[in-house]
Design a protein around this motif. Structure first.
Motif, PDB file in Angstrom:
ATOM      1  N   ALA A 509       0.812  -1.354  -0.305  1.00 27.55           N
ATOM      2  CA  ALA A 509      -0.516  -0.427   0.013  1.00 27.55           C
ATOM      3  C   ALA A 509       1.247   1.230   0.170  1.00 27.55           C
ATOM      4  N   LEU A 514      -0.653  -1.246  -6.624  1.00 28.59           N
ATOM      5  CA  LEU A 514      -2.372  -2.455  -5.947  1.00 28.59           C
ATOM      6  C   LEU A 514      -2.417  -3.381  -6.437  1.00 28.59           C
ATOM      7  N   VAL A 547      -8.500  -1.824  -2.336  1.00 23.66           N
ATOM      8  CA  VAL A 547      -7.631  -1.924  -3.572  1.00 23.66           C
ATOM      9  C   VAL A 547      -8.489  -1.572  -4.894  1.00 23.66           C
ATOM     10  N   TRP A 550      -9.216   2.372  -4.245  1.00 21.43           N
ATOM     11  CA  TRP A 550      -8.037   3.259  -5.523  1.00 21.43           C
ATOM     12  C   TRP A 550      -7.419   2.219  -7.123  1.00 21.43           C
ATOM     13  N   GLN A 551      -8.088   1.670  -7.629  1.00 17.60           N
ATOM     14  CA  GLN A 551      -7.601   1.532  -9.163  1.00 17.60           C
ATOM     15  C   GLN A 551      -9.169   2.124  -9.778  1.00 17.60           C
TER      16      GLN A 551
END
Length: 799
Positions: A509, A514, A547, A550-551
């Motif tokens: 992180a 990721l 994740v 964040w993606q």
């Protein structure tokens, strides 16, 4: 390799067999007497009990007899598959005439080099690890040049084996005394030589000008041959020894490695042919190449496998299937046992070093000395001695950064020893110790990568980068596979393994990796740890949701986080609800996001200040999205204060960035400017590039809005627009370098360009903003850019 090691004495019957025999005999007698007494005391009709006990005794005796017969047959079959040694067995420590070699295959270049070198040099040594074939090569070369030494050729084995099969190296004085007796020096003169140098002088004098070739085999230490250097004027020394002789003065050396794959295949075929196999074309079968590689291309092991193939009447695929069946299924059979017992280099190690070598087969990647100590359960001093011996014997290699691993050629052979010699319980215990050590180290270094240390430059980042392959294999390799962690791990291993996975996710992180972060989460979900604990599965779903968010995939993030909320307990559920609220906010579901965030705030523990700050930050962002800046400001101020208390500079900067937006919406321009200025100072210190890009975007948007509101013709407006352009361009560069959406940044750059450069440049930025927003799925940003384009086109049409 030692010729003496090639002999196999019949093993004595095992002691447990005699003990069991005596126990059965005594038990049968005592049982018969007891049954008779019991029958007379209770009922005369109970006599059949005696016959039952006697029958049981007979059955046990029959089983024992069967085991004894099978044991004796195994003892008889062992020497039957042993090929004839390349160098005939000689008595150690007693010089004899040069023996011949049999079954010598390949390595012609080595033999030729030795023959040429011994004609020109006084002392020549062929060095290599034990059982690699140095003895056979040296004796073969000595036989090739024996005509050049008409006064004699002597062979001396410097390794002696006692009755228990333990080998020891001859002392230097023993070596010199044996050669002196062969040279004709009487015992009286030899006894008067009080020290080693005097005995060596006697030997040189006795040899005189005779042209003699001395072949010294199994030299383990330079001290054994140093008194013989330099030899007599016309005498020559030909030495077969270990790697420790490297650098010995006055000796020309060459290192001998394992035979090539072609030579090993030829050796296998020759051994099978000598043992009576009628199969032809073994050299051309690819299966044979895989068999010799599995045996580490060790000459003796390869020849034994060839003889075993002939003795069993198998084909090469049958032999490979037998070997692979045991390795892949974790079962010890006769073929694997045969292969394990014929590794003479392994047998020459100390018992603790042998254990270290086979335990290293559990680890597919290099490990440090401390990790090896944890794996073996020994202290560092003992571990260092074992590693030094294993390195000298060429079982392990050392990486440039000081870590150790098995030589790739010997990995499969070490796995055979692990299966045959290490009980499953001890294997699991060793893996548990290694996982515990790595988890402790990972947790210690994970503290340095978040939240304030720049990732990749601190000790934590370098430690994780150096051990990433090892950690990834331990975490992501499916449980139960050969070489992986056991399918049913003990509780202590599950606990430490999970802590190791958490620390590895922390590092991934911090570095923005990721995909690797997600791979660890999926490995946790598929592990026995998650199947036995719903809380662990909930943690993995929560991490996966983070994740995916964040993606830029809020829908998948919401699915994972919903599963996490259902599986986790109160405190964990609060964190998952916070993340779920942020994911719903990304999808535009502001009411759903507020509901989840408010419930998370209620579930937070009062002592969890960092969690409270994160939830307050989420609430502030949600109220901003709902266009309620006053409520947003309250939550964001609380978040900033709590982040500052816990020392989380990254969270503090994020709270200030959003607080500036809330204050700007409320008309508090001075407070907003101070907030984003403080945020911009925090982001470089924590290496939060995305947070810095967001802060620059917000600050640029605020200044650009002020410039637009002031009017294009004002001097202050142009100054504000230039300041906004600088901020927005910095944000654009960061987002482009990291592959993040740039639509909103281009939108505000268009506003600035309209003031500074004119409508044409503004149009280019807005058109690029429409394309970037559509690509990122930002419908509101695309609509705002189109509205600006329409407003610009409207005056032109009216005119």
């Amino acid at each position: 390799m030692s010729p003496r090691e090639q002999t196999h004495r019949p093993a004595r019957p095992q002691r447990w067999q005699w003990v069991l025999t005596a126990s059965i005999a005594v038990g049968s007698v005592v049982g018969g007497i007891a049954s008779n007494i019991l029958a007379d005391m209770i009922d005369p009709k109970l006599g059949p009990i005696t016959w039952i006990i006697a029958a049981a005794g007979v059955v046990l005796v029959g089983v024992l007899a069967t085991l004894e017969v099978r044991s004796r047959r195994a003892l008889q079959a062992g020497p039957a598959v042993e090929p004839k040694p390349p160098v005939s067995v000689q008595e150690a420590g007693v010089p004899v005439n040069l023996p011949d070699t049999t079954g010598f295959v390949g390595r012609r270049s080595v033999v030729d080099w030795l023959g040429d070198a011994v004609r020109t040099e006084h002392a020549v040594a062929l060095l290599g690890r034990r059982a690699v074939g140095t003895s056979a090569c040296v004796v073969q070369a000595a036989n090739a040049v024996r005509n050049h030494y008409p006064d004699g050729q002597l062979y001396l084995d410097l390794r002696k084996t006692d009755r228990r099969g333990t080998a020891r190296s001859l002392r230097p004085r023993e070596v010199v005394d044996a050669l002196c007796r062969t040279a004709g020096i009487d015992e009286a003169a030899l006894s008067r030589a009080t020290d080693l140098d005097a005995a060596a002088t006697l030997l040189r004098t006795a040899l005189g000008d005779r042209k003699i070739l001395l072949v010294l085999d199994n030299v383990d230490s330079p001290d054994q041959v140093r008194p013989l250097l330099p030899p007599a004027r016309r005498c020559r020394l030909l030495i077969a020894g270990g790697p420790t002789l490297h650098g010995l003065k006055g000796v020309r050396t060459r290192h001998l490695a394992e035979p090539s794959a072609e030579d090993a295949v030829e050796l296998f075929a020759a051994a099978a042919r000598d043992a009576g196999s009628v199969r032809r074309g073994l050299q051309s079968e690819p299966t044979v190449r895989r068999i010799v590689e599995l045996a580490g291309r060790q000459p003796h092991a390869v020849r034994v496998l060839g003889s075993w193939l002939a003795a069993q009447g198998w084909s090469a695929p049958d032999l490979e299937t037998a070997l692979r069946h045991g390795l892949d299924n974790g079962r010890v059979d006769a073929t694997l046992t045969l292969l394990a017992r014929r590794d003479r280099a392994y047998a020459g190690l100390a018992a603790d070093t042998r254990r270290l070598v086979r335990l290293l087969a559990l680890v597919p990647h290099p490990v440090s000395r401390n990790a090896v100590a944890a794996l073996t359960g020994t202290n560092r001093g003992h571990t260092d001695r074992m590693l030094d011996q294993a390195a000298e014997s060429a079982f392990v290699t050392v990486t440039p950064d000081g870590r150790y691993r098995l030589r790739p050629l010997l990995v499969h052979y070490a796995q055979v020893h692990l299966l045959c010699d290490e009980p499953p319980r001890r294997r699991v215990a060793a893996q548990a110790r290694l996982v515990r050590y790595l988890a402790r180290q990972a947790e210690r270094y994970a503290e340095t990568v978040l939240p304030d240390q720049p990732s990749g430059t601190e000790p934590g980042g370098s430690w994780f980068a150096r051990h990433e392959a090892l950690l990834g294999s331990l975490i992501c390799e499916p449980w139960g596979r050969p070489g992986a962690l056991p399918a049913n791990p003990p509780r202590r291993m599950r606990r430490w393994w999970l802590r190791l996975a958490v620390a590895l996710c922390t590092w991934y992180a911090s570095t923005g990796r990721l995909d690797d972060w997600a791979a660890v989460c999926r490995a946790v979900l598929n592990s026995p740890v998650a199947r036995q604990s719903a809380a662990v599965a909930g943690w993995a779903h929560n991490e996966l949701g983070a994740v995916y968010r964040w993606q830029g995939d809020p829908h998948r993030a919401a699915v994972e986080l919903t599963a996490a909320v259902a599986l986790r307990h109160r405190r964990g559920a609060a964190q998952s609800r916070t993340n779920l609220g942020l994911a719903l906010l990304d999808q535009g579901d502001v009411d759903g996001a507020l509901d989840q965030l408010q419930r998370a705030r209620q579930q937070r523990s009062p002592s969890d200040r960092a969690g409270q700050a994160l939830t307050e930050l989420g609430l502030g962002v949600a109220f901003l999205a709902r266009d309620e800046p006053r409520f947003a400001g309250r939550h964001l101020i609380r978040a900033a204060n709590q982040f500052e208390v816990v020392g989380d500079r990254r969270g503090y900067a994020a709270a200030l960035t959003n607080l500036a937006l809330a204050q700007w919406s409320l008309g508090e321009r001075l407070d907003a400017a101070q907030a984003w200025s403080a945020a911009l100072e925090c982001h470089p210190a924590v290496q939060d590039r995305q947070g810095q890009a967001a802060a620059l975007l917000n600050a640029g948007a605020i200044v650009a809005a002020g410039a637009v509101a002031a009017g294009a013709g004002q001097q202050g407006s142009r100054r504000r627009a230039a300041q906004a352009r600088e901020l927005l361009q910095q944000s654009l560069r960061i987002r482009q370098d990291d592959g993040r959406p740039t639509g909103r940044t281009l939108l505000h750059l268009g506003d600035v360009a309209r003031i500074l450069d004119g409508p044409d440049d503004a149009r280019q930025h807005w058109e690029a903003a429409v394309e970037a927003c559509e690509k990122a799925g930002d419908a509101d940003g695309a609509a705002a850019a189109r509205a600006r384009l329409s407003d610009q086109d409207a005056p032109a049409e009216n005119s």
